[in-house]
Design an enzyme around this catalytic site. Structure first.
Site, PDB file in Angstrom:
ATOM      1  N   ASN A 184       3.345 -30.268  66.966  1.00  0.00           N
ATOM      2  CA  ASN A 184       3.977 -29.044  67.038  1.00  0.00           C
ATOM      3  C   ASN A 184       3.777 -28.365  68.499  1.00  0.00           C
ATOM      4  O   ASN A 184       2.979 -28.710  69.254  1.00  0.00           O
ATOM      5  CB  ASN A 184       3.519 -27.941  65.980  1.00  0.00           C
ATOM      6  CG  ASN A 184       4.032 -28.469  64.574  1.00  0.00           C
ATOM      7  OD1 ASN A 184       5.123 -29.028  64.437  1.00  0.00           O
ATOM      8  ND2 ASN A 184       3.290 -27.929  63.727  1.00  0.00           N
TER       9      ASN A 184
ATOM     10  N   TYR B 241       4.456 -38.485  55.892  1.00  0.00           N
ATOM     11  CA  TYR B 241       5.363 -38.698  57.073  1.00  0.00           C
ATOM     12  C   TYR B 241       5.922 -40.190  56.731  1.00  0.00           C
ATOM     13  O   TYR B 241       7.214 -40.120  56.755  1.00  0.00           O
ATOM     14  CB  TYR B 241       4.880 -38.566  58.305  1.00  0.00           C
ATOM     15  CG  TYR B 241       4.566 -37.326  58.832  1.00  0.00           C
ATOM     16  CD1 TYR B 241       5.177 -37.098  60.182  1.00  0.00           C
ATOM     17  CD2 TYR B 241       3.985 -36.188  57.954  1.00  0.00           C
ATOM     18  CE1 TYR B 241       5.188 -35.620  60.438  1.00  0.00           C
ATOM     19  CE2 TYR B 241       3.775 -34.967  58.477  1.00  0.00           C
ATOM     20  CZ  TYR B 241       4.639 -34.667  59.786  1.00  0.00           C
ATOM     21  OH  TYR B 241       4.563 -33.373  60.292  1.00  0.00           O
TER      22      TYR B 241
ATOM     23  N   HIS C 261      11.595 -29.999  59.727  1.00  0.00           N
ATOM     24  CA  HIS C 261      11.995 -30.386  61.220  1.00  0.00           C
ATOM     25  C   HIS C 261      13.443 -31.137  61.254  1.00  0.00           C
ATOM     26  O   HIS C 261      13.845 -32.143  61.761  1.00  0.00           O
ATOM     27  CB  HIS C 261      11.051 -31.684  61.547  1.00  0.00           C
ATOM     28  CG  HIS C 261       9.661 -31.356  62.033  1.00  0.00           C
ATOM     29  ND1 HIS C 261       9.041 -30.626  62.906  1.00  0.00           N
ATOM     30  CD2 HIS C 261       8.527 -31.288  61.015  1.00  0.00           C
ATOM     31  CE1 HIS C 261       7.952 -30.204  62.883  1.00  0.00           C
ATOM     32  NE2 HIS C 261       7.403 -30.411  61.725  1.00  0.00           N
TER      33      HIS C 261
END
Length: 552
Positions: A161, A371, A83
């Site tokens: 997404n 994350y 990303h």
């Protein structure tokens, strides 16, 4: 003479000490546009370094220059592993107070959803997954769709997404997947042979591959694409009862996708087209909107289904689990600084508020560690003190220090000597729960095994048959272009997998490869970027059509 600013500097207990949470400067705002150093010193000569004579040499005490260049050397934090290429905007989410036709309190106690018309500020970051920070926005790649809700109970991050499924169902395989799609570690080129070497041994990816190599793999821009949480989450009500949910963002503007040929035509003219489209639309007052919908399923294994509801390679059929609208998001403000907001914004799937919970989804649980861990590495230990990441409410913790700590998370009147709990010396206190915890029953042996109902091919075949003719044509063309130079045993394995999805699907790929190699010659074993064709010709053409020039 340097101005003494102490008389203008507020004390630590003043309102300005909340600078880290509000983004306000801890001193009076400037009243003119005077250029200064980072120390606030007026910079009266920003054109020349200090030298012995105007030809030099330079002196080491060039403080203004050293401060400027040393900051420049550090202008980039480590790029996101995935990303990296992104665009973002501020906006607002407005709740309907209902889920479909029912009161939302039946399913969740999350405060941001409860009241019709309740508005919650948001920041959204759109992105591409595999490619680098300045890669073209026309490349075939999933698109990230991450939303940070600044709720009254703290932040909620809905990280997903544009496509509703993923390649794998177990977080153990995530680094392998990304490595396969990233550039070859020797040639530094994305290589279809490496990709399909991995995919041919990963049949759970067939649903996602069918989407990715079709026009759905290249959205027209960020405004004209869907969003999905992909993973399965839970909602929990006031009684502590939980249900499974999936989140979906549906664009009011509509959905548009590009074929490979159309994307290449756009890339030749503008490799920033999606970022420009989003910025220009908001700047002109054409604010994009997405309706947030959920699908709800009772918590359990659901043996009546031919798939596991926690499997993120699967779609929940809408005839059984309809989309239920819960609110509308509008993006209405561009970032004031790209780096400050879009690059430093940090999301995590574990960032949930009361009334929202995890499911047992193995991919979700792996993402929940990954994350936030990558944000601590990428941005720093205190990344949550940055204004773009800080909650819009008071924060009080016993966490201290670390790189770039620029305020302390204390409460008014707290004994600042106490950074632990419990304490009888006026430290922070644990609040009482306002509702019972959700307490699902868990039992079983600790094992390392795949799920029982993999069913890797059914939904991929259904998706192939649901495509319009032009979408199927583009899918086959992109697969053949990518597989054509790949070694034959990988081609054969992929044809076998496509055939298990749908007989026509496999036949068309097989025939396409036969036509691409009419003499049956062995493939070169040198892969191309996904979807691309004539890549070797492009390398030669760059030299052949280029214009000669004389040295100077």
């Amino acid at each position: 003479m340097e101005t003494n600013q102490n008389e203008h500097t507020p004390g630590p207990d003043s309102k300005a000490a909340e600078f880290g949470a509000t983004g306000l400067q801890p001193q009076d705002q400037p009243i003119d546009q005077t250029l200064t150093t980072r120390q606030g010193h007026p910079l009266t000569n920003n054109q020349n370094i200090r030298t012995v004579g105007n030809r030099g040499p330079a002196t080491l005490e060039n403080y203004a220059f050293l401060e400027k260049i040393s900051h420049f050397d550090r202008e980039r934090i480590p790029e996101r592993v995935v990303h990296a290429r992104g665009a973002g905007a501020h906006g607002v989410f407005e709740a309907y107070g209902t889920v479909g036709d029912e009161p939302i309190t039946k399913y969740t106690r999350a405060k941001l959803f409860q009241q019709k018309g309740k508005q919650t500020p948001v920041f959204v970051r759109f992105s591409s997954v595999i490619h680098g920070g300045h890669s073209p926005e026309t490349l075939r790649d999933p698109r990230g769709f991450a939303v940070k809700f600044y709720t009254e109970d703290g932040n909620w991050d809905l990280v997903g997404n544009n496509l509703k499924v993923f390649f794998i169902r177990d977080a153990m395989k995530f680094p392998d997947l990304v490595h396969a799609f990233k550039p070859d570690p020797i040639t530094n080129r994305q290589d279809g042979q490496r990709i399909f070497d991995f995919i041919s041994n990963t049949p759970d990816a067939m649903h996602m591959i069918t989407f990715l190599f079709s026009p759905w793999g290249i959205p027209a821009n960020y405004r004209l694409m869907q969003g999905s949480g992909v993973n399965t989450y839970k909602w929990v009500n006031q009684a502590g009862e939980g249900v499974l949910v999936k989140y979906h963002w549906e664009p009011v503007q509509g959905i548009k996708n590009l074929t490979q040929e159309e994307a290449e035509q756009i890339q030749a003219k503008n490799f920033n087209h999606a970022t420009q489209d989003l910025f220009d639309a908001i700047e002109s007052g054409n604010f994009p909107k997405w309706e947030l919908c959920v699908q709800i399923m009772s918590d359990g294994e659901h043996p009546e289904l031919d798939f596991d509801p926690l499997d993120d390679t699967k779609i929940w059929p809408t005839d059984q689990f309809p989309f239920l609208p819960v609110g509308m998001m509008t993006l209405n403000k561009n970032p004031e600084n790209y780096f400050h907001e879009v690059e430093q914004v940090a999301f995590g799937t574990g960032v949930l508020v009361d009334g929202l919970e995890f499911s047992d989804d193995k991919m979700l649980q792996g993402r929940t560690f990954s994350y936030s861990d990558t944000q601590r590495y990428r941005v720093g230990t205190n990344y949550l003190q940055l204004p773009i990441n800080a909650p819009r409410k008071h924060v009080a913790t016993n966490q201290r220090d670390g790189q770039m700590a620029y305020h302390v998370d204390t409460a008014p009147g707290q004994n600042k000597h106490v950074n632990y709990e419990p304490s009888s010396l006026n430290g922070l206190k644990q609040p009482a729960a306002t509702a019972p915890d959700h307490m699902p029953q868990v039992s079983g042996r600790l094992i390392r095994q795949p799920i029982d109902r993999t069913n890797n091919f059914k939904q991929a075949g259904e998706r192939y048959r649901l495509f319009e003719d032009w979408e199927r044509d583009d899918l086959i063309n992109n697969l053949v272009n990518t597989l054509q130079p790949v070694e034959k045993h990988i081609q054969d394995k992929m044809i076998e997998l496509f055939t298990q999805c749908d007989e026509d699907y496999g036949r068309r790929v097989r025939e396409g490869l036969q036509n691409a190699n009419p003499n049956g010659q062995e493939a070169l074993g040198q892969g191309r970027p996904i979807g691309a064709a004539h890549t070797n010709e492009a390398v030669k053409e760059a030299e052949e059509i280029a214009h000669s020039a004389q040295p100077y």
